[in-house]
Design a protein around this motif. Structure first.
Motif: not given
Length: 422
Positions: A379-405
């Motif tokens: 419940p602390e995390l309240d964004l749309d995390y696309v649970p369990l199943e892939a979703r058809e969605h117009r995807t022209d622009t993507v943000l990808t991120v990383g976090s490292g030690f």
């Protein structure tokens, strides 16, 4: 005028999905490739699960001499970049080799080979003074991660700049960002890039056990990686590699290349805070996202999908959720977000490139891969995390991120050339 850089070739070796086609099928079907560790006896360890690649080096085309010479991670790099080159349609022998460079990311280098050979020269750890006469001639190549770039360059016939980028778990984003910059500034015309890691070894498992970063869902390995789930308790260690061909946009268009995505923006920051800890406010990741968007000349509302770091540790999932809210504003609540680590585990330095591949394929297919195993949302995390199943969605622009030690935070914006030009 700044040169524009596009991805025209992709190659992937990932758990449960050797080859790009199999990798994408695994993601879109929401299947998981996590299992009880098989490379060695997991009984003594706290976390006993892993995401292993079912890899046959000989079947992948490597000669016996190459297999003997190269660490598993180097083999991954050569095979995945080879697939990317073939996918790009470039005839490497027709290019000026001095205008073709290599940039490979890796967090832990030749871990498996170094540990195996240390056990031999130390008589399984019983000798403090090791016997060097038992060391193989290729041991030096295992010691220096730069050998990964060398192997890829030899295989590709690339004689331009060659480097290995090692920035922990953001290595796979940073290596591609560096490659992109070499083309933008005119140093090279084509870059063979990506990242690789094969860290599933006793020493790596023991290290993550010690800081309790990996999961203890050992009784249910298939569902052990649970980003954003209230029952998550750490990541699943993985391995793998993704390779790319990058080239200048107009050159790619002239030869009729298939363009997966344009690298429109990239940025990296360091939190200068803690070796393994993260601030809950996500400030440094948010800053990397802001700068990447500025470089792409895009507003937050332009992002159609966020490919998250989503490691499944308590602190990471809170940290990046806060970062998305801080950097994307209200749009963070509207844009789909997902973590493919739920399916392929966390392959340390390689995962950033594997996630770039997933992002580019999402754009190519207008499908957002899911977050597997997300049955009990935190419940602390309240964004749309696309649970369990892939979703058809117009995807022209993507943000990808990383976090490292070490405090590394990186962000990359991929877009279609048409949208970037608009």
């Amino acid at each position: 005028m700044r040169r524009r850089v596009v991805i025209t070739g992709i190659g992937v070796l990932a758990p449960g999905g050797v080859g790009t086609k199999n990798f994408w099928s695994l993601l879109t079907e929401g299947r998981t490739a996590t299992r009880t560790l098989t490379f060695f006896d997991p009984a003594p360890y706290r976390s006993k699960v892993a995401a292993e690649v079912d890899f046959d080096a000989a079947a992948a085309g490597l000669r016996p001499q190459e297999i003997r010479r190269m660490d598993r991670a180097a083999q991954f790099a050569v095979v995945s970049t080879g697939e990317a080159i073939a996918d790009s349609g470039l005839e490497m022998h027709e290019l000026d080799p001095h205008r073709v460079g290599v940039s490979i990311g890796s967090a832990v280098g030749a871990t498996i080979s170094l540990e195996d050979e240390y056990r031999v020269v130390s008589d399984d750890g019983s000798k403090w003074l090791v016997d060097h006469t038992y060391a193989p001639p290729q041991l030096y190549q295992h010691l220096v991660p730069s050998s990964f770039a060398t192997e890829v360059a030899w295989a590709a016939g690339a004689e331009g700049p060659g480097t290995v980028v090692s920035t922990g778990c953001t290595s796979g984003i940073d290596s591609v960002g560096y490659a992109c910059e070499l083309i933008r500034t005119g140093v090279t015309d084509v870059m063979i890039t990506g990242a690789t890691d094969a860290p599933i070894s006793p020493i790596t498992v023991a290290c993550f056990d010690a800081i309790k970063a990996t999961t203890v869902h050992n009784d249910d390995p298939e569902h052990a990686s649970r980003p954003y789930d209230s029952t998550r308790n750490g990541f699943v260690l993985g391995e793998g590699s993704a390779g790319f061909v990058l080239e200048e946009l107009e050159s790619a268009r002239r030869r009729g290349a298939h363009i997966y995505a344009e690298i429109a923006g990239y940025a990296s920051r360091c939190n200068a805070y803690h070796m393994t800890g993260l601030r809950a406010d996500g400030l440094e990741m948010a800053e990397a996202i802001r700068v990447a968007l500025d470089e792409a000349q895009l507003a937050p509302e332009a992002i159609d999908y966020v490919n998250a770091h989503g490691s499944g540790t308590k602190q990471n999932d809170r940290h990046e959720t806060a970062a998305f809210k801080r950097s994307l504003g209200e749009h963070a609540h509207r844009v789909p977000v997902s973590s493919i680590k739920s399916m392929v585990g966390h392959s340390l330095g390689a995962i950033g490139s594997i996630e770039i591949a997933a992002s580019a394929l999402a754009m190519d297919n207008d499908v957002v891969p899911p977050t597997a195993n997300l049955h009990n949302p935190d419940p602390e995390l309240d964004l749309d995390y696309v649970p369990l199943e892939a979703r058809e969605h117009r995807t022209d622009t993507v943000l990808t991120v990383g976090s490292g030690f070490g405090g590394f935070q990186s962000a990359m914006v991929l877009t279609t050339p048409e949208r970037s030009a608009a």
